[in-house]
Design an enzyme around this catalytic site. Sequence first.
Site, PDB file in Angstrom:
ATOM      1  CB  SER A  46      -0.951  -0.034   1.209  1.00 29.27           C
ATOM      2  OG  SER A  46      -1.847   1.061   1.166  1.00 29.27           O
ATOM      3  CB  THR A  47       1.430   4.040   2.384  1.00 31.87           C
ATOM      4  OG1 THR A  47       0.030   4.170   2.610  1.00 31.87           O
ATOM      5  CG2 THR A  47       2.078   5.414   2.335  1.00 31.87           C
ATOM      6  CG  HIS A  74      -4.199  -1.135  -0.755  1.00 36.94           C
ATOM      7  ND1 HIS A  74      -4.062  -1.260   0.612  1.00 36.94           N
ATOM      8  CD2 HIS A  74      -4.713  -2.313  -1.179  1.00 36.94           C
ATOM      9  CE1 HIS A  74      -4.474  -2.447   0.997  1.00 36.94           C
ATOM     10  NE2 HIS A  74      -4.873  -3.111  -0.078  1.00 36.94           N
ATOM     11  CG  MET A 107      -2.299   3.061   7.196  1.00 34.14           C
ATOM     12  SD  MET A 107      -1.175   3.468   8.553  1.00 34.14           S
ATOM     13  CE  MET A 107      -2.369   3.986   9.802  1.00 34.14           C
ATOM     14  CG  ASP A 113      -5.660  -5.920   2.299  1.00 34.41           C
ATOM     15  OD1 ASP A 113      -6.227  -6.993   2.557  1.00 34.41           O
ATOM     16  OD2 ASP A 113      -5.569  -5.465   1.142  1.00 34.41           O
TER      17      ASP A 113
END
Length: 368
Positions: free
Chosen positions: A177-178, A204, A294, A297
């Site tokens: 993600s991030t 993401h 973050m 998941d």
Amino acid sequence: MSGAARRRPIRVLLVDDSTLALEIVRRMLEHEPAISVCGTAHDGAEALALIPRLMPDVVCTDLYMPGMGGLEFTREVMALHPVPILVLSIAVQREHADTIFEMLDAGAVDIVAKPRGGLCEPSAGLAGELASKIKVAAGVVALRRRRHRAAAVAAEPLPLAAARSGLRPRIVGIAASTGGPQAIETVLHHLPRDFPLPVLCIQHIAEGFMEGLVQWLARSASISVCIGQDGRPPLPATAYFAPDGMHLELDAHGCLRCSPELRGQQHRPSADLALASLARVHGRDAIGVVLTGMGRDGAAGLAEIAAAGGATIAQDEETSVVFGMPGAAIQNGAARLVLPLGQIAPALERLAHGESPAHPTVAKGHAR
């Protein structure tokens, strides 16, 4: 106010050549008590001069501005006054893909999508997403990104002899993600051109940016990079990403399945759904990797691969932009190896050939 001192609001500097856009973003954030807009600028040069005086915690910048644009501004900020940067932009068009992902590569933390109609039509969802990403960005140590980006590219070569792992992997799943675009770029760049396994990548990213991400990654990856197509069997030496706004997983026959249903998941694409499908279809012949990001998941999906006997890896805290996702995978015991970003591609190459990674770091020692 309680006896405990209240934490000061996150100071945000907004940068956009449109005065209207600056005012609308300010209004989007004015009802968020944890965030305070400390200043505005109309181009990168003006913002660069303001940073030492205003000392913002986060900078939100547009991509294209007259004078110093977003890319040059990001590079200058990271060189002179490292501050976490969020890119606020419309969806990436084909000709703009390189620029916006070069901003991430230069040190920007994440992308927030402007509505297709522009900022003149802000939504509560966009305001919430922007506030959430500002809070995440405020916790990122900007200096750390440059230091470890340089260290990560020095991947170790595959040794001539290594202990057999006893596994015969069929597929790799990677979740992020991030900070994920840069981390995935590092991993895919260092996989060999003839890597014998397909790679499912769950990243993401704001809607409208997936195609641009794939185009950017394809320019540097040694293996093929593409958007997954429903019903197609995954091929070796190919990295597949979910179509915009869809999940990507394997069906019962081992073919790609792309679906828009949320199915109880907070994210779409969902790392948990993707990794769990690898465990169901390939069991101990699956490899799962959770990179920077973050939230949680991927932790549950990675646990399913581990329970099936497959190999599981989490990125370590020191090289993660945000340690949420890999930290959750370590905490629940799903990650059998915890590795710096630069060691993940060599580990995947060893595992793909049925060999154990050299000098692995066992996850138990990193659990907190």
